[in-house]
Design a protein around this motif. Structure first.
Motif, PDB file in Angstrom:
ATOM      1  N   LYS A   1       0.834  -1.195   0.000  1.00 22.14           N
ATOM      2  CA  LYS A   1       0.000   0.000   0.000  1.00 22.14           C
ATOM      3  C   LYS A   1       0.871   1.248   0.000  1.00 22.14           C
ATOM      4  CE  LYS A   1      -3.918  -1.985   2.429  1.00 22.14           C
ATOM      5  NZ  LYS A   1      -4.855  -1.812   3.535  1.00 22.14           N
ATOM      6  N   THR A   2       0.331   2.303  -0.559  1.00 28.47           N
ATOM      7  CA  THR A   2       0.986   3.605  -0.497  1.00 28.47           C
ATOM      8  C   THR A   2      -0.010   4.602   0.068  1.00 28.47           C
ATOM      9  OG1 THR A   2       0.317   4.184  -2.745  1.00 28.47           O
ATOM     10  CG2 THR A   2       2.468   3.121  -2.485  1.00 28.47           C
ATOM     11  N   LYS A   3       0.508   5.692   0.613  1.00 27.19           N
ATOM     12  CA  LYS A   3      -0.372   6.716   1.180  1.00 27.19           C
ATOM     13  C   LYS A   3       0.305   8.068   1.052  1.00 27.19           C
ATOM     14  CE  LYS A   3       1.366   6.489   5.880  1.00 27.19           C
ATOM     15  NZ  LYS A   3       1.079   6.366   7.277  1.00 27.19           N
ATOM     16  N   PRO A   4      -0.502   9.114   1.024  1.00 30.14           N
ATOM     17  CA  PRO A   4       0.084  10.458   1.020  1.00 30.14           C
ATOM     18  C   PRO A   4       0.652  10.767   2.407  1.00 30.14           C
ATOM     19  CG  PRO A   4      -2.312  10.580   1.077  1.00 30.14           C
ATOM     20  CD  PRO A   4      -1.949   9.129   0.947  1.00 30.14           C
ATOM     21  N   ILE A   5       1.640  11.656   2.442  1.00 34.51           N
ATOM     22  CA  ILE A   5       2.211  12.097   3.710  1.00 34.51           C
ATOM     23  C   ILE A   5       2.336  13.615   3.717  1.00 34.51           C
ATOM     24  CG2 ILE A   5       3.493   9.952   4.095  1.00 34.51           C
ATOM     25  CD1 ILE A   5       6.042  11.580   3.257  1.00 34.51           C
ATOM     26  N   LEU A   6       2.495  14.169   4.893  1.00 30.62           N
ATOM     27  CA  LEU A   6       2.708  15.601   5.023  1.00 30.62           C
ATOM     28  C   LEU A   6       4.198  15.904   4.918  1.00 30.62           C
ATOM     29  CD1 LEU A   6       0.357  16.454   8.032  1.00 30.62           C
ATOM     30  CD2 LEU A   6       0.048  17.102   5.638  1.00 30.62           C
ATOM     31  N   GLY A   7       4.544  16.756   3.973  1.00 32.08           N
ATOM     32  CA  GLY A   7       5.909  17.259   3.847  1.00 32.08           C
ATOM     33  C   GLY A   7       5.959  18.680   4.376  1.00 32.08           C
ATOM     34  N   ILE A   8       7.090  19.308   4.239  1.00 31.71           N
ATOM     35  CA  ILE A   8       7.260  20.669   4.742  1.00 31.71           C
ATOM     36  C   ILE A   8       6.340  21.652   4.010  1.00 31.71           C
ATOM     37  CG2 ILE A   8       9.233  21.260   3.267  1.00 31.71           C
ATOM     38  CD1 ILE A   8       8.730  22.375   6.913  1.00 31.71           C
ATOM     39  N   ALA A   9       6.121  21.450   2.718  1.00 36.10           N
ATOM     40  CA  ALA A   9       5.251  22.355   1.960  1.00 36.10           C
ATOM     41  C   ALA A   9       3.811  22.277   2.475  1.00 36.10           C
ATOM     42  CB  ALA A   9       5.301  22.029   0.468  1.00 36.10           C
ATOM     43  N   GLU A  10       3.325  21.070   2.705  1.00 36.48           N
ATOM     44  CA  GLU A  10       1.949  20.899   3.198  1.00 36.48           C
ATOM     45  C   GLU A  10       1.822  21.389   4.641  1.00 36.48           C
ATOM     46  OE1 GLU A  10       2.849  18.340  -0.109  1.00 36.48           O
ATOM     47  OE2 GLU A  10       3.771  18.318   1.877  1.00 36.48           O
ATOM     48  N   THR A  11       2.828  21.106   5.450  1.00 38.69           N
ATOM     49  CA  THR A  11       2.813  21.572   6.838  1.00 38.69           C
ATOM     50  C   THR A  11       2.764  23.093   6.882  1.00 38.69           C
ATOM     51  OG1 THR A  11       4.030  19.618   7.578  1.00 38.69           O
ATOM     52  CG2 THR A  11       4.095  21.548   9.014  1.00 38.69           C
ATOM     53  N   THR A  12       3.560  23.730   6.051  1.00 33.33           N
ATOM     54  CA  THR A  12       3.578  25.194   5.996  1.00 33.33           C
ATOM     55  C   THR A  12       2.242  25.743   5.522  1.00 33.33           C
ATOM     56  OG1 THR A  12       5.954  25.172   5.596  1.00 33.33           O
ATOM     57  CG2 THR A  12       4.776  27.188   5.007  1.00 33.33           C
ATOM     58  N   ARG A  13       1.639  25.107   4.535  1.00 35.41           N
ATOM     59  CA  ARG A  13       0.340  25.551   4.027  1.00 35.41           C
ATOM     60  C   ARG A  13      -0.726  25.457   5.124  1.00 35.41           C
ATOM     61  NH1 ARG A  13      -2.146  22.615  -0.963  1.00 35.41           N
ATOM     62  NH2 ARG A  13       0.023  21.959  -1.024  1.00 35.41           N
ATOM     63  N   ILE A  14      -0.702  24.384   5.895  1.00 31.07           N
ATOM     64  CA  ILE A  14      -1.653  24.203   6.993  1.00 31.07           C
ATOM     65  C   ILE A  14      -1.443  25.276   8.059  1.00 31.07           C
ATOM     66  CG2 ILE A  14      -2.295  22.680   8.904  1.00 31.07           C
ATOM     67  CD1 ILE A  14      -1.644  20.321   6.958  1.00 31.07           C
ATOM     68  N   LEU A  15      -0.187  25.475   8.455  1.00 36.81           N
ATOM     69  CA  LEU A  15       0.108  26.506   9.460  1.00 36.81           C
ATOM     70  C   LEU A  15      -0.315  27.889   8.989  1.00 36.81           C
ATOM     71  CD1 LEU A  15       3.645  25.365  10.695  1.00 36.81           C
ATOM     72  CD2 LEU A  15       1.529  25.362  12.037  1.00 36.81           C
ATOM     73  N   ASP A  16      -0.052  28.194   7.729  1.00 40.78           N
ATOM     74  CA  ASP A  16      -0.418  29.510   7.178  1.00 40.78           C
ATOM     75  C   ASP A  16      -1.928  29.721   7.180  1.00 40.78           C
ATOM     76  OD1 ASP A  16       2.255  30.126   6.779  1.00 40.78           O
ATOM     77  OD2 ASP A  16       2.209  29.734   4.607  1.00 40.78           O
ATOM     78  N   ALA A  17      -2.682  28.708   6.793  1.00 40.99           N
ATOM     79  CA  ALA A  17      -4.142  28.824   6.749  1.00 40.99           C
ATOM     80  C   ALA A  17      -4.716  28.976   8.157  1.00 40.99           C
ATOM     81  CB  ALA A  17      -4.761  27.615   6.053  1.00 40.99           C
ATOM     82  N   ALA A  18      -4.204  28.203   9.090  1.00 41.49           N
ATOM     83  CA  ALA A  18      -4.676  28.302  10.467  1.00 41.49           C
ATOM     84  C   ALA A  18      -4.301  29.651  11.065  1.00 41.49           C
ATOM     85  CB  ALA A  18      -4.102  27.164  11.302  1.00 41.49           C
ATOM     86  N   ARG A  19      -3.091  30.095  10.791  1.00 41.21           N
ATOM     87  CA  ARG A  19      -2.651  31.402  11.297  1.00 41.21           C
ATOM     88  C   ARG A  19      -3.530  32.521  10.744  1.00 41.21           C
ATOM     89  NH1 ARG A  19       3.363  34.138  10.648  1.00 41.21           N
ATOM     90  NH2 ARG A  19       2.830  36.091  11.693  1.00 41.21           N
ATOM     91  N   ALA A  20      -3.851  32.467   9.471  1.00 41.14           N
ATOM     92  CA  ALA A  20      -4.702  33.490   8.855  1.00 41.14           C
ATOM     93  C   ALA A  20      -6.062  33.540   9.550  1.00 41.14           C
ATOM     94  CB  ALA A  20      -4.865  33.226   7.364  1.00 41.14           C
ATOM     95  N   GLU A  21      -6.631  32.382   9.840  1.00 38.69           N
ATOM     96  CA  GLU A  21      -7.924  32.327  10.529  1.00 38.69           C
ATOM     97  C   GLU A  21      -7.814  32.922  11.926  1.00 38.69           C
ATOM     98  OE1 GLU A  21     -11.989  31.520  11.062  1.00 38.69           O
ATOM     99  OE2 GLU A  21     -10.807  31.402   9.223  1.00 38.69           O
ATOM    100  N   ALA A  22      -6.772  32.566  12.643  1.00 42.93           N
ATOM    101  CA  ALA A  22      -6.581  33.083  14.000  1.00 42.93           C
ATOM    102  C   ALA A  22      -6.373  34.591  13.992  1.00 42.93           C
ATOM    103  CB  ALA A  22      -5.402  32.390  14.666  1.00 42.93           C
ATOM    104  N   GLU A  23      -5.524  35.072  13.108  1.00 39.81           N
ATOM    105  CA  GLU A  23      -5.233  36.505  13.064  1.00 39.81           C
ATOM    106  C   GLU A  23      -6.427  37.321  12.592  1.00 39.81           C
ATOM    107  OE1 GLU A  23      -1.565  36.731  10.815  1.00 39.81           O
ATOM    108  OE2 GLU A  23      -0.383  36.520  12.667  1.00 39.81           O
ATOM    109  N   GLN A  24      -7.208  36.773  11.671  1.00 37.28           N
ATOM    110  CA  GLN A  24      -8.410  37.460  11.195  1.00 37.28           C
ATOM    111  C   GLN A  24      -9.376  37.711  12.350  1.00 37.28           C
ATOM    112  OE1 GLN A  24     -10.347  35.505   7.882  1.00 37.28           O
ATOM    113  NE2 GLN A  24     -12.320  36.351   8.432  1.00 37.28           N
ATOM    114  N   ASN A  25      -9.382  36.794  13.319  1.00 39.76           N
ATOM    115  CA  ASN A  25     -10.281  36.909  14.462  1.00 39.76           C
ATOM    116  C   ASN A  25      -9.612  37.500  15.700  1.00 39.76           C
ATOM    117  OD1 ASN A  25     -12.949  35.580  13.667  1.00 39.76           O
ATOM    118  ND2 ASN A  25     -11.429  34.125  12.913  1.00 39.76           N
ATOM    119  N   GLY A  26      -8.331  37.810  15.616  1.00 34.33           N
ATOM    120  CA  GLY A  26      -7.615  38.371  16.750  1.00 34.33           C
ATOM    121  C   GLY A  26      -7.396  37.384  17.884  1.00 34.33           C
TER     122      GLY A  26
END
Length: 133
Positions: free
Chosen positions: A2-27
């Motif tokens: 079996k094979t599966k997708p994994i989180l690399g640095i690019a995906e980890t950064t994208r997740i952190l950026d999206a979560a940060r944007a949501e947090a900062e938008q709401n203060g």
């Protein structure tokens, strides 16, 4: 094999950026943690004014969501509804705010957030987890 997708640095950064944007938008001063599917931290971001304990709590929420393959809120609800045996489970983050990252129906990691109200933590975590969709 079996094979599966994994989180690399690019995906980890994208997740952190999206979560940060949501947090900062709401203060919301939160800590955001991304883990792999085994609950091991890949990235952590503590926003200004978030208490230091947020780093520990967010990590445990993410670990719980990754290992359990479900939102950490579900464990909190089970305990609150009388299934107190879950208090002895080897999970320290059984509070709302941990969300699995799912790609092609496979849990490949999780996002944990701590620092504000439980539903707000979850909102930020979900914003991060949805960044890969």
């Amino acid at each position: 094999m079996k094979t599966k997708p994994i989180l690399g640095i690019a995906e980890t950064t994208r997740i952190l950026d999206a979560a940060r944007a949501e947090a900062e938008q709401n203060g919301w001063p939160v800590t955001i943690v991304v883990t792999d599917d085994g609950g091991h931290p890949l990235g952590l971001l503590r926003l200004d004014d978030c208490a230091p304990v947020g780093a520990y709590i967010a990590t445990e929420k993410a670990r719980t969501a990754a290992l359990g393959r479900r939102e950490s809120k579900q464990y909190e609800e089970m305990i609150n509804n009388g299934r107190t045996a879950f208090l002895s489970a080897p999970l320290a983050g059984t509070l709302e705010g941990g969300v699995p990252v799912v790609v092609d129906g496979v849990v490949i990691g999780a996002v944990g957030v701590s620092g504000v109200k439980a539903d707000q933590d979850a909102q930020v975590a979900k914003a991060g987890a949805s960044a890969l969709q």
